[in-house]
Design a protein around this motif. Structure first.
Motif, PDB file in Angstrom:
ATOM      1  N   MET A 277       0.838  -1.191   0.000  1.00  0.00           N
ATOM      2  CA  MET A 277       0.000   0.000   0.000  1.00  0.00           C
ATOM      3  C   MET A 277       0.876   1.245   0.000  1.00  0.00           C
ATOM      4  SD  MET A 277      -3.293   0.765   0.149  1.00  0.00           S
ATOM      5  CE  MET A 277      -4.461   2.017   0.633  1.00  0.00           C
ATOM      6  N   GLY A 278       0.659   2.141  -0.977  1.00  0.00           N
ATOM      7  CA  GLY A 278       1.366   3.408  -1.011  1.00  0.00           C
ATOM      8  C   GLY A 278       0.694   4.437  -0.116  1.00  0.00           C
ATOM      9  N   THR A 279       0.857   5.710  -0.457  1.00  0.00           N
ATOM     10  CA  THR A 279       0.249   6.754   0.368  1.00  0.00           C
ATOM     11  C   THR A 279      -1.265   6.736   0.242  1.00  0.00           C
ATOM     12  OG1 THR A 279       0.571   8.328  -1.454  1.00  0.00           O
ATOM     13  CG2 THR A 279       2.266   8.239   0.260  1.00  0.00           C
ATOM     14  N   GLU A 280      -1.771   6.538  -0.970  1.00  0.00           N
ATOM     15  CA  GLU A 280      -3.215   6.468  -1.164  1.00  0.00           C
ATOM     16  C   GLU A 280      -3.528   5.907  -2.535  1.00  0.00           C
ATOM     17  OE1 GLU A 280      -4.678  10.462  -0.815  1.00  0.00           O
ATOM     18  OE2 GLU A 280      -4.282  10.910  -2.917  1.00  0.00           O
ATOM     19  N   LEU A 281      -4.747   5.410  -2.669  1.00  0.00           N
ATOM     20  CA  LEU A 281      -5.277   4.993  -3.955  1.00  0.00           C
ATOM     21  C   LEU A 281      -6.245   6.061  -4.436  1.00  0.00           C
ATOM     22  CD1 LEU A 281      -6.034   1.230  -3.181  1.00  0.00           C
ATOM     23  CD2 LEU A 281      -3.971   2.207  -4.188  1.00  0.00           C
ATOM     24  N   THR A 282      -6.435   6.126  -5.740  1.00  0.00           N
ATOM     25  CA  THR A 282      -7.333   7.136  -6.301  1.00  0.00           C
ATOM     26  C   THR A 282      -8.365   6.466  -7.198  1.00  0.00           C
ATOM     27  OG1 THR A 282      -5.740   7.494  -8.094  1.00  0.00           O
ATOM     28  CG2 THR A 282      -5.626   8.985  -6.205  1.00  0.00           C
ATOM     29  N   PRO A 283      -9.370   5.825  -6.596  1.00  0.00           N
ATOM     30  CA  PRO A 283     -10.413   5.192  -7.421  1.00  0.00           C
ATOM     31  C   PRO A 283     -11.186   6.223  -8.221  1.00  0.00           C
ATOM     32  CG  PRO A 283     -11.064   5.230  -5.108  1.00  0.00           C
ATOM     33  CD  PRO A 283      -9.638   5.697  -5.157  1.00  0.00           C
ATOM     34  N   ARG A 284     -11.463   5.901  -9.471  1.00  0.00           N
ATOM     35  CA  ARG A 284     -12.202   6.802 -10.353  1.00  0.00           C
ATOM     36  C   ARG A 284     -13.690   6.522 -10.195  1.00  0.00           C
ATOM     37  NH1 ARG A 284      -8.537   6.413 -15.927  1.00  0.00           N
ATOM     38  NH2 ARG A 284      -6.577   7.136 -14.999  1.00  0.00           N
ATOM     39  N   LEU A 285     -14.353   7.386  -9.451  1.00  0.00           N
ATOM     40  CA  LEU A 285     -15.765   7.201  -9.153  1.00  0.00           C
ATOM     41  C   LEU A 285     -16.546   8.454  -9.517  1.00  0.00           C
ATOM     42  CD1 LEU A 285     -15.430   5.534  -5.627  1.00  0.00           C
ATOM     43  CD2 LEU A 285     -15.723   4.394  -7.822  1.00  0.00           C
ATOM     44  N   THR A 286     -17.841   8.263  -9.724  1.00  0.00           N
ATOM     45  CA  THR A 286     -18.731   9.375 -10.031  1.00  0.00           C
ATOM     46  C   THR A 286     -19.206  10.019  -8.738  1.00  0.00           C
ATOM     47  OG1 THR A 286     -19.468   8.210 -12.018  1.00  0.00           O
ATOM     48  CG2 THR A 286     -20.830  10.043 -11.236  1.00  0.00           C
ATOM     49  N   GLU A 287     -18.911  11.309  -8.563  1.00  0.00           N
ATOM     50  CA  GLU A 287     -19.343  12.082  -7.394  1.00  0.00           C
ATOM     51  C   GLU A 287     -19.087  11.301  -6.105  1.00  0.00           C
ATOM     52  OE1 GLU A 287     -23.395  13.132  -7.957  1.00  0.00           O
ATOM     53  OE2 GLU A 287     -23.029  14.250  -9.801  1.00  0.00           O
ATOM     54  N   PRO A 288     -17.833  10.966  -5.826  1.00  0.00           N
ATOM     55  CA  PRO A 288     -17.569  10.115  -4.659  1.00  0.00           C
ATOM     56  C   PRO A 288     -17.746  10.849  -3.342  1.00  0.00           C
ATOM     57  CG  PRO A 288     -15.515  10.843  -5.636  1.00  0.00           C
ATOM     58  CD  PRO A 288     -16.613  11.347  -6.535  1.00  0.00           C
ATOM     59  N   ALA A 289     -18.144  10.089  -2.331  1.00  0.00           N
ATOM     60  CA  ALA A 289     -18.186  10.565  -0.946  1.00  0.00           C
ATOM     61  C   ALA A 289     -17.137   9.802  -0.167  1.00  0.00           C
ATOM     62  CB  ALA A 289     -19.573  10.339  -0.348  1.00  0.00           C
ATOM     63  N   GLU A 290     -16.350  10.510   0.648  1.00  0.00           N
ATOM     64  CA  GLU A 290     -15.251   9.870   1.376  1.00  0.00           C
ATOM     65  C   GLU A 290     -15.627   9.664   2.828  1.00  0.00           C
ATOM     66  OE1 GLU A 290     -11.278  10.787   0.118  1.00  0.00           O
ATOM     67  OE2 GLU A 290     -10.650  11.074   2.207  1.00  0.00           O
ATOM     68  N   HIS A 291     -15.312   8.488   3.360  1.00  0.00           N
ATOM     69  CA  HIS A 291     -15.617   8.127   4.741  1.00  0.00           C
ATOM     70  C   HIS A 291     -14.374   7.528   5.386  1.00  0.00           C
ATOM     71  CE1 HIS A 291     -19.795   8.780   3.685  1.00  0.00           C
ATOM     72  NE2 HIS A 291     -19.686   7.891   2.698  1.00  0.00           N
ATOM     73  N   GLY A 292     -14.415   7.404   6.697  1.00  0.00           N
ATOM     74  CA  GLY A 292     -13.295   6.839   7.422  1.00  0.00           C
ATOM     75  C   GLY A 292     -13.745   6.040   8.621  1.00  0.00           C
ATOM     76  N   ALA A 293     -12.877   5.158   9.085  1.00  0.00           N
ATOM     77  CA  ALA A 293     -13.174   4.345  10.262  1.00  0.00           C
ATOM     78  C   ALA A 293     -11.866   3.874  10.876  1.00  0.00           C
ATOM     79  CB  ALA A 293     -14.048   3.141   9.896  1.00  0.00           C
ATOM     80  N   THR A 294     -11.903   3.666  12.179  1.00  0.00           N
ATOM     81  CA  THR A 294     -10.796   3.050  12.905  1.00  0.00           C
ATOM     82  C   THR A 294     -11.203   1.625  13.259  1.00  0.00           C
ATOM     83  OG1 THR A 294     -10.072   5.164  13.812  1.00  0.00           O
ATOM     84  CG2 THR A 294      -9.318   3.184  14.929  1.00  0.00           C
ATOM     85  N   VAL A 295     -10.403   0.665  12.845  1.00  0.00           N
ATOM     86  CA  VAL A 295     -10.749  -0.755  12.973  1.00  0.00           C
ATOM     87  C   VAL A 295      -9.736  -1.421  13.901  1.00  0.00           C
ATOM     88  CG1 VAL A 295     -11.160  -2.921  11.750  1.00  0.00           C
ATOM     89  CG2 VAL A 295     -11.673  -0.734  10.636  1.00  0.00           C
ATOM     90  N   ARG A 296     -10.259  -2.251  14.807  1.00  0.00           N
ATOM     91  CA  ARG A 296      -9.398  -3.047  15.688  1.00  0.00           C
ATOM     92  C   ARG A 296      -9.728  -4.518  15.485  1.00  0.00           C
ATOM     93  NH1 ARG A 296      -8.590  -2.430  22.261  1.00  0.00           N
ATOM     94  NH2 ARG A 296      -7.125  -4.176  22.482  1.00  0.00           N
ATOM     95  N   VAL A 297      -8.731  -5.285  15.042  1.00  0.00           N
ATOM     96  CA  VAL A 297      -8.922  -6.698  14.716  1.00  0.00           C
ATOM     97  C   VAL A 297      -8.396  -7.548  15.869  1.00  0.00           C
ATOM     98  CG1 VAL A 297      -8.305  -8.544  13.123  1.00  0.00           C
ATOM     99  CG2 VAL A 297      -8.735  -6.241  12.255  1.00  0.00           C
ATOM    100  N   ASP A 298      -9.259  -8.470  16.361  1.00  0.00           N
ATOM    101  CA  ASP A 298      -8.868  -9.351  17.456  1.00  0.00           C
ATOM    102  C   ASP A 298      -9.024 -10.826  17.114  1.00  0.00           C
ATOM    103  OD1 ASP A 298      -8.249  -7.313  19.399  1.00  0.00           O
ATOM    104  OD2 ASP A 298     -10.398  -6.914  19.499  1.00  0.00           O
ATOM    105  N   GLY A 299     -10.078 -11.186  16.374  1.00  0.00           N
ATOM    106  CA  GLY A 299     -10.412 -12.595  16.225  1.00  0.00           C
ATOM    107  C   GLY A 299     -10.386 -13.120  14.812  1.00  0.00           C
TER     108      GLY A 299
END
Length: 684
Positions: A277-299
């Protein structure tokens, strides 16, 4: 003296410009400071050696030492202690020279800035060599050769196109003109020759074709062979075990782990390739909305990390990513905590959208189809042609006529034996059978679909505000390729609660409410063509009609005589350029299609040895021997468990060459018919 200073400035400016041509790989902003610092320090070192004659013999050492210090203070500042190099700094320099250039080819672009060390080091080398050539060689243009070598390396990574490429060429032309300055005419001549050369190259190799890149030959990791699809029933049997948790700035419908788009009738796997994974990907989408989340993996026991269809960036871990499918893989499986941002296209309505049959992985093979399955697929979509409405009708058919198993003794398996039992005998299964059956039926009906394994999002957060995902939330679902939108997630088990989230899941939920009954479905309407101009009736021009007909027939004949051999050659070249085992399978497909053109009977499930047995009555022994050699190579590529080497690929295509030489001994009329057999260009 002043003239020498100008020449040095030109050589260093050429080296800096060559380094900045790596902008598509690392981002221009990340390169400007280290590249400019190296050129500036090199110029200062040259000036110092000029002002202090005793240092003239030490000029290359001064340039090299000063340039290395500039690289350390700009590109490796995080490894220093109060600006002073440390052991970590030295290790980073060595890694930059030995490994970062290769990591750049194995990563998504733009890359992380901490892996760009080899670029300012290459610029520094060009500065040292260029300055020395300028002082020791009479022809000043020779001093530009190291910079041009760096520029060539940058283009081997990612070739510039359009106005940016012209601007870069003009930059080097102007610097070359200044170096050979004896009057304005020579500078103008250098610029004119550069522009003329760019025009000539463009005419010989016009734009629109993907430029070659070293990245195409760099080794990339294939997706893990063992997917999470097989573990669905085991997780459903222990539903209360927590798997991961997350906090998000938006309502999430589901989280994906693995995207599976290859089915051989027994197993599902991915055709994807994983890159760092580099700094970021740039998907080509129509009128994109950007979201974020913090994920914690345990199981999670496997290497997959919860992801979304179009990830943009990931921080906290250094995952491998499948750019085309959005899958994330942790090279060091175990507990992990990371922040992910992603984008979703803005779509208001899907009900009348056409499907996208050309998307990679959408219409892959489905193995040997059992009797009764094609008829079931036809009945499920009401007999209409492929469309998104047909995709929704298939989803509704499975949701209405089949039952989601929840009690103990959950069904397992996703190959044709299990799917046939699920579809025709025992209409009861988990999302594993629902999703696999959907994708298989959709592909039979020409609807591009793939299978995704992941987890549905919980309906409500826990007491601390985070959403905790458990084993019982595990889910497999199909996705359908929609033109202008991308992959749209569906849910034949009706268990993902898609309406509670936004984005494509909500758009698909809205489309379900607009879907007509199956018996009322209609074939999609083709886009209307341009209206023909109305002209008054006149006498029939028979000579013109006959001439036009003859010209049309002649054109068709020419297209047939030239197009079929050309298409066959291009297909062979494309198959040979595939990476890894795909090139070996391409050799098998090429041999099969060559023999089909010569009239050898083939079937979809035929192996290489089956083809040899079928061809032996029609061809000579050398052709059969070539098929035997190809069979051994294919077996080694598919079943040895060792990634195919270039030598193995070469052996596969050498066997194809043997087969073609054997076919070349057949009678000339037979060979002509085979060369012009357009049916061999179609899928068997």
């Amino acid at each position: 003296m002043e003239r020498d200073r100008v020449n040095v400035a030109c050589v260093l400016a050429a080296a800096a410009g060559a380094g900045l041509l790596f902008g598509p790989v690392f981002g221009l902003a990340a390169l400007v400071l280290p590249v400019a610092a190296v050129a500036a320090v090199a110029f200062g070192a040259v000036e110092l050696s000029r002002r202090v004659p005793a240092l003239a013999a030490w000029r290359p050492v001064l340039v090299l030492a000063g340039g290395l210090l500039a690289v350390i203070e700009t590109a490796l500042a995080d490894t220093t202690l109060a600006g002073l190099p440390t052991g970590e700094t030295m290790r980073a320099l060595v890694d930059g020279m030995a490994h970062s250039w290769q990591l750049a080819l194995q990563s998504t672009w733009p890359m992380r800035p901490d892996l760009m060390v080899f670029v300012p080091l290459a610029v520094l080398l060009a500065c040292v060599l260029g300055v020395e050539l300028l002082h020791w060689v009479r022809a000043p243009l020779v001093a530009l050769l190291p910079s041009l070598a760096v520029a060539g390396l940058s283009q081997a990574y990612s070739a510039l196109t359009g106005p940016v490429a012209v601007a870069a060429a003009l930059w080097f032309a102007v610097l070359a003109g200044v170096l050979i300055w004896t009057g304005r005419r020579l500078v103008l001549l250098a610029v004119v020759l550069c522009v003329a050369g760019a025009v000539a190259v463009t005419a010989a190799d016009p734009a629109g074709r993907q430029a070659y890149s070293l990245r195409q030959t760099a080794p990339a990791d294939p997706a893990p062979v063992t997917g999470p699809l097989t573990g669905i029933a085991a997780r459903l049997a222990n539903p209360a075990v927590p798997v991961f948790s997350y906090r998000s700035d938006t309502r999430v419908d589901r989280w994906s782990l693995a995207v599976l788009d290859r089915f051989d009738g027994v197993n599902w796997s991915s055709d994807g390739l994983l890159r760092r994974m580099g700094t970021e990907l740039t998907p080509r989408l129509t009128e994109p909305a950007e979201h974020g989340a913090t994920v914690r993996v345990d199981g999670l026991s496997g290497p997959w990390l919860p992801s979304q269809a179009w990830p943009v960036s990931v921080t906290g871990v250094e995952p491998l990513v499948d750019e085309d499918r959005g899958s994330l893989v942790n090279p060091a499986p175990g507990r992990a905590e990371y922040t992910i941002t992603w984008r979703e296209p803005g779509v208001s309505s899907l009900i009348d959208r056409p499907i996208d049959p050309d998307v990679p992985g959408g219409l892959g093979p489905v193995g040997a189809i059992p009797p009764g399955i094609p008829e079931l697929a036809e009945r499920a979509v009401g007999g209409v042609r492929p469309s998104f409405q047909a995709a929704l009708a298939l989803e509704r058919f499975l949701a209405t006529n089949y039952q989601v198993a929840k009690e103990p003794g959950l069904p397992t398996g996703h190959g044709w034996p299990q799917l046939r039992r699920f579809l025709l005998d025992e209409p009861r299964g988990t999302s594993e059978q629902f999703a696999a059956a959907y994708v298989a039926l959709a592909r039979i009906k020409g609807i591009p679909a793939r299978l995704v394994v992941g987890y549905r999002a919980p309906a409500a957060p826990s007491a601390d505000g985070s959403f905790v995902v458990h084993n019982g939330d595990v889910l497999a679902w199909p996705e359908v390729a929609v033109s202008g939108v991308g992959w749209v997630p569906l849910d034949p088990t009706s268990s993902a609660k898609a309406g509670s989230a936004g984005g494509l899941a909500a758009a698909a939920a809205a489309a379900r409410t607009e879907l007509p009954k199956t018996e009322q479905l209609k074939d999609p309407i083709a886009p209307p063509g341009e209206p023909a101009d109305e002209t008054p009736d006149g006498p029939w021009n028979w000579p013109a009609t006959l001439a036009a007909g003859a010209a049309g027939l002649g054109g068709l004949l020419a297209v047939w005589l030239l197009g079929v051999p050309l298409a066959t050659a291009l297909r062979a070249a494309r198959r040979r350029r595939r990476p890894g085992s795909a090139a070996v399978l391409g050799a098998w497909a090429e041999a099969r299609d060559r023999l089909r053109a010569h009239g050898v009977p083939t079937t979809p499930g035929m192996t290489v040895r089956d083809l040899a047995a079928s061809a032996s009555p029609l061809v000579d022994k050398s052709t059969v021997d070539g098929l035997a050699a190809l069979a051994a190579t294919v077996d080694m590529a598919l079943w040895s468990g060792i990634p195919p080497t270039p030598a193995l690929t070469a052996n596969a295509w050498s066997a194809v060459r043997t087969i073609r030489l054997g076919l070349a001994s057949r009678p000339i009329p037979t060979r002509l018919r085979a060369a012009l057999n357009a049916r061999a260009l179609l899928r068997p």
